[in-house]
Design a protein around this motif. Sequence first.
Motif, PDB file in Angstrom:
ATOM      1  N   PHE A  39       0.815  -1.220   0.000  1.00  0.00           N
ATOM      2  CA  PHE A  39       0.000   0.000   0.000  1.00  0.00           C
ATOM      3  C   PHE A  39       0.848   1.269   0.000  1.00  0.00           C
ATOM      4  CE2 PHE A  39      -3.137  -3.007   1.916  1.00  0.00           C
ATOM      5  CZ  PHE A  39      -4.133  -2.864   0.962  1.00  0.00           C
ATOM      6  N   LYS A  40       2.070   1.180   0.504  1.00  0.00           N
ATOM      7  CA  LYS A  40       2.883   2.397   0.616  1.00  0.00           C
ATOM      8  C   LYS A  40       3.607   2.743  -0.682  1.00  0.00           C
ATOM      9  CE  LYS A  40       7.170   0.293   2.364  1.00  0.00           C
ATOM     10  NZ  LYS A  40       8.113   0.219   3.492  1.00  0.00           N
ATOM     11  N   TYR A  41       3.626   1.828  -1.647  1.00  0.00           N
ATOM     12  CA  TYR A  41       4.304   2.087  -2.918  1.00  0.00           C
ATOM     13  C   TYR A  41       3.347   2.707  -3.919  1.00  0.00           C
ATOM     14  CZ  TYR A  41       8.100  -0.853  -1.172  1.00  0.00           C
ATOM     15  OH  TYR A  41       9.127  -1.375  -0.429  1.00  0.00           O
ATOM     16  N   LYS A  42       3.833   3.693  -4.651  1.00  0.00           N
ATOM     17  CA  LYS A  42       3.029   4.339  -5.687  1.00  0.00           C
ATOM     18  C   LYS A  42       3.456   3.918  -7.088  1.00  0.00           C
ATOM     19  CE  LYS A  42       1.831   8.390  -2.915  1.00  0.00           C
ATOM     20  NZ  LYS A  42       1.858   9.884  -2.841  1.00  0.00           N
ATOM     21  N   ALA A  43       4.739   3.604  -7.247  1.00  0.00           N
ATOM     22  CA  ALA A  43       5.242   3.183  -8.546  1.00  0.00           C
ATOM     23  C   ALA A  43       4.718   1.792  -8.891  1.00  0.00           C
ATOM     24  CB  ALA A  43       6.766   3.189  -8.553  1.00  0.00           C
ATOM     25  N   TYR A  61       6.524  -5.994  -8.454  1.00  0.00           N
ATOM     26  CA  TYR A  61       7.593  -6.805  -7.868  1.00  0.00           C
ATOM     27  C   TYR A  61       7.104  -7.511  -6.597  1.00  0.00           C
ATOM     28  CZ  TYR A  61      11.920  -7.959  -5.433  1.00  0.00           C
ATOM     29  OH  TYR A  61      12.911  -8.616  -4.749  1.00  0.00           O
ATOM     30  N   ILE A  62       6.394  -6.768  -5.753  1.00  0.00           N
ATOM     31  CA  ILE A  62       5.861  -7.347  -4.513  1.00  0.00           C
ATOM     32  C   ILE A  62       4.804  -8.407  -4.830  1.00  0.00           C
ATOM     33  CG2 ILE A  62       4.468  -6.843  -2.460  1.00  0.00           C
ATOM     34  CD1 ILE A  62       5.916  -4.191  -2.256  1.00  0.00           C
ATOM     35  N   CYS A  68      -6.934 -11.498   5.761  1.00  0.00           N
ATOM     36  CA  CYS A  68      -8.363 -11.155   5.611  1.00  0.00           C
ATOM     37  C   CYS A  68      -8.591  -9.659   5.847  1.00  0.00           C
ATOM     38  CB  CYS A  68      -9.213 -11.980   6.577  1.00  0.00           C
ATOM     39  SG  CYS A  68      -9.225 -13.764   6.247  1.00  0.00           S
ATOM     40  N   MET A  69      -7.878  -9.104   6.841  1.00  0.00           N
ATOM     41  CA  MET A  69      -7.984  -7.664   7.111  1.00  0.00           C
ATOM     42  C   MET A  69      -7.457  -6.850   5.937  1.00  0.00           C
ATOM     43  SD  MET A  69      -6.852  -7.319  11.111  1.00  0.00           S
ATOM     44  CE  MET A  69      -6.719  -5.544  10.931  1.00  0.00           C
ATOM     45  N   SER A  70      -6.350  -7.306   5.354  1.00  0.00           N
ATOM     46  CA  SER A  70      -5.775  -6.612   4.202  1.00  0.00           C
ATOM     47  C   SER A  70      -6.760  -6.601   3.038  1.00  0.00           C
ATOM     48  CB  SER A  70      -4.460  -7.284   3.782  1.00  0.00           C
ATOM     49  OG  SER A  70      -3.943  -6.699   2.612  1.00  0.00           O
ATOM     50  N   MET A  71      -7.444  -7.731   2.831  1.00  0.00           N
ATOM     51  CA  MET A  71      -8.445  -7.796   1.762  1.00  0.00           C
ATOM     52  C   MET A  71      -9.577  -6.814   2.025  1.00  0.00           C
ATOM     53  SD  MET A  71     -10.667 -11.052   0.345  1.00  0.00           S
ATOM     54  CE  MET A  71      -9.311 -11.868  -0.475  1.00  0.00           C
ATOM     55  N   LEU A  82      -9.459  -4.031   3.836  1.00  0.00           N
ATOM     56  CA  LEU A  82      -8.946  -2.670   3.648  1.00  0.00           C
ATOM     57  C   LEU A  82      -8.839  -2.319   2.173  1.00  0.00           C
ATOM     58  CD1 LEU A  82      -6.138  -2.574   6.373  1.00  0.00           C
ATOM     59  CD2 LEU A  82      -8.334  -1.379   6.424  1.00  0.00           C
ATOM     60  N   LEU A  83      -8.452  -3.298   1.367  1.00  0.00           N
ATOM     61  CA  LEU A  83      -8.364  -3.073  -0.073  1.00  0.00           C
ATOM     62  C   LEU A  83      -9.737  -2.757  -0.654  1.00  0.00           C
ATOM     63  CD1 LEU A  83      -6.761  -3.128  -2.731  1.00  0.00           C
ATOM     64  CD2 LEU A  83      -7.103  -5.608  -2.792  1.00  0.00           C
ATOM     65  N   VAL A  84     -10.750  -3.505  -0.235  1.00  0.00           N
ATOM     66  CA  VAL A  84     -12.109  -3.272  -0.733  1.00  0.00           C
ATOM     67  C   VAL A  84     -12.624  -1.900  -0.280  1.00  0.00           C
ATOM     68  CG1 VAL A  84     -14.491  -4.086  -0.696  1.00  0.00           C
ATOM     69  CG2 VAL A  84     -12.626  -5.733  -0.825  1.00  0.00           C
ATOM     70  N   VAL A  85     -12.353  -1.544   0.976  1.00  0.00           N
ATOM     71  CA  VAL A  85     -12.764  -0.225   1.479  1.00  0.00           C
ATOM     72  C   VAL A  85     -12.063   0.883   0.693  1.00  0.00           C
ATOM     73  CG1 VAL A  85     -12.645   1.336   3.461  1.00  0.00           C
ATOM     74  CG2 VAL A  85     -13.327  -1.039   3.793  1.00  0.00           C
ATOM     75  N   ASN A  86     -10.784   0.681   0.402  1.00  0.00           N
ATOM     76  CA  ASN A  86     -10.031   1.659  -0.379  1.00  0.00           C
ATOM     77  C   ASN A  86     -10.635   1.828  -1.769  1.00  0.00           C
ATOM     78  OD1 ASN A  86      -7.774   3.434  -0.828  1.00  0.00           O
ATOM     79  ND2 ASN A  86      -6.881   1.820  -2.096  1.00  0.00           N
TER      80      ASN A  86
END
Length: 463
Positions: free
Chosen positions: A28-32, A38-39, A352-355, A357-361
Motif C-alpha cells: 500500500f505504501k508504494y506508488k510506482a 515486484y511485490i 483477511c484484514m488486508s483484503m 482494507l483493499l475493498v474499502v479503499n
Amino acid sequence: MINLIVELSKYLLLILAALYTLESFSVFKYKAEDDKRYILRKQLIVIFFMDFVAFLVIFLKTEKMEVIYFFGAQLLYFIVVQVLYRIFYKKASLLLLNHMCMLLSVGFIMLARLDTESAVRQFQIVVIATVIAMVIPVMIRKLTFLNKWTWFYAGAGMLLLLVVLVLGKNVNGAKINISLGGFAFQPSEFVKIIFVFFVACRLYRKRATFQDHVITTAVAAAYVLVLVISKDLGSALVFFITYVVMLYVATKKPLYLLAGLGSGCVAAVGAYFLFGHVRQRVVAWKNPFSVYEGAGYQIVQGLFAIGTGSLFGMGLCQGSPNMIPFVKQDYMFAAICEEMGVLFAMCLILICMSMFLLVVNISLQIKKPFYKLIALGLGTEYAFQVFLTIGGVTKFIPMTGITLPLVSYGGSSVLSTIIMLAIIQGLYILREDEDEELEKQKEKRREASLKGREGVREKRIKG
C-alpha cells in the motif's frame, strides 16, 4: 526423517505466511507500478512454495498419490487464473487476486489433510465459480442499468429466501439448504449479493427522503425476519449489520446507526427467549464444559485444538482436528491453529484484514455513489463473516455456524465469495476507468490552455 521434515515444515510455512502478510500491507505504501508488481510477484512465489511444502508433507504422511495429483491440479489452476486476469483484465487488482489464491490455497491444504474427497469437490466448485466469475467484471463495466433493477433485486432475493423457508431441509436446527438433483446449495449465500445491490439502488440517490429510508428498512427487516424464522441466525446477523453500515454511510446520520445497533440488541434478546437452540448456544458459549456431552462438545474440542497447537502448531497431519464435529465447515480455523499454529492463524486474520482494507479503499476512490455502496456492502459482508467465524471458534462470541470465506468447506460459500470478489474486481476496473477519464480531461484542458496561450501570443505579435 519424515518427522524431521514435518517439524521443520511448520516453521517454514509460518515464515512464508508471515512474509506474504508483510507484503500484503507494505504494498500500500508504494506508488510506482513497478514496485507493486515486484511485490505481487513475490507473493505468488510464496503461495507456490507454501503449497509445495505443505503437500509434500501431506504426501509423506499419507503416501496417497491423490495428494500429488491434487497439488498439480491446484497449481495449474492458480497459474491459469493469474494468466487469464493479466490477459483479459489488465486493470484488475492483482493484490485482490493474490489474496483469493492465498486463502484458497490454505483451504485446499487443510481439506487435503482432512479429507481428500472433500478437497476435490471443493476444487471442482472453485473451478466452476472461476469460469462464471471471469465474465462478471466485464458485465459490471458494460451494464450501466444495474442501478435501475431495484425491485427486481428485492423480489428475487425474497423469493429465494421464501423457497428455503418452505422447501429447505433442516440442518442442525435451521433451514438453510435446498437439494436439487442430488446437489445441496445455500441460497442465502447468493441472496447476500442481491441484497447489497437492492440496498445500493435505494440509498445511492442524494434526494432520498425519510420515507424512502423507511421503505428500504422495512424490506431489509423482511429479509432478516425470514432468515430468523428459518433459524439461519448467522446469515440474518450478516444482513442486518451490512444494512446498518450501508444506511449510515449513505445518509451520514449517526442517529440511524445508533437506532440500528439498538434495535439489533433488542432483537438479539428477543431471539434468546424465542428460540431454544439460541439459548443452547449461549449456554454453550458461557460455560461449554457444563454441557460438554451436548451443545458444548464442539466448542470444547475446538478450544482443545487451539490450545494444543500453541504458537507454532503440531505440524500437518500431526494433530487430531477430525475430533471436532463439522470441522471442515465450522471449525477450520481451529484445525489451522492446531496443526499450523496460532501465529500462522494470526497471519491468516491479517490477510483477511488486508483484503477488507483493499475493498474499502476501492469503495472510497469510486466516484459514483451506487458502485461505492456496492463495494462497501460486499466488503462489510466479507469482514463480518470472518469476524463471526473466528469469534465463534475462539469463544469470543456465540457460534453462528458461518463458514470462513474461501477457507472452509462449502460449495455455496466459496461460489458466492468468488462471485463477490469478481464484482469487486469489476468495480476496481471501473475506478481505473474513472481515473483514466480524468487524466484525459486534464490533458484536454492543458491542450486547450496551451492553444489559448499560443493564440494570445500570435495576436500580440501581429498587433
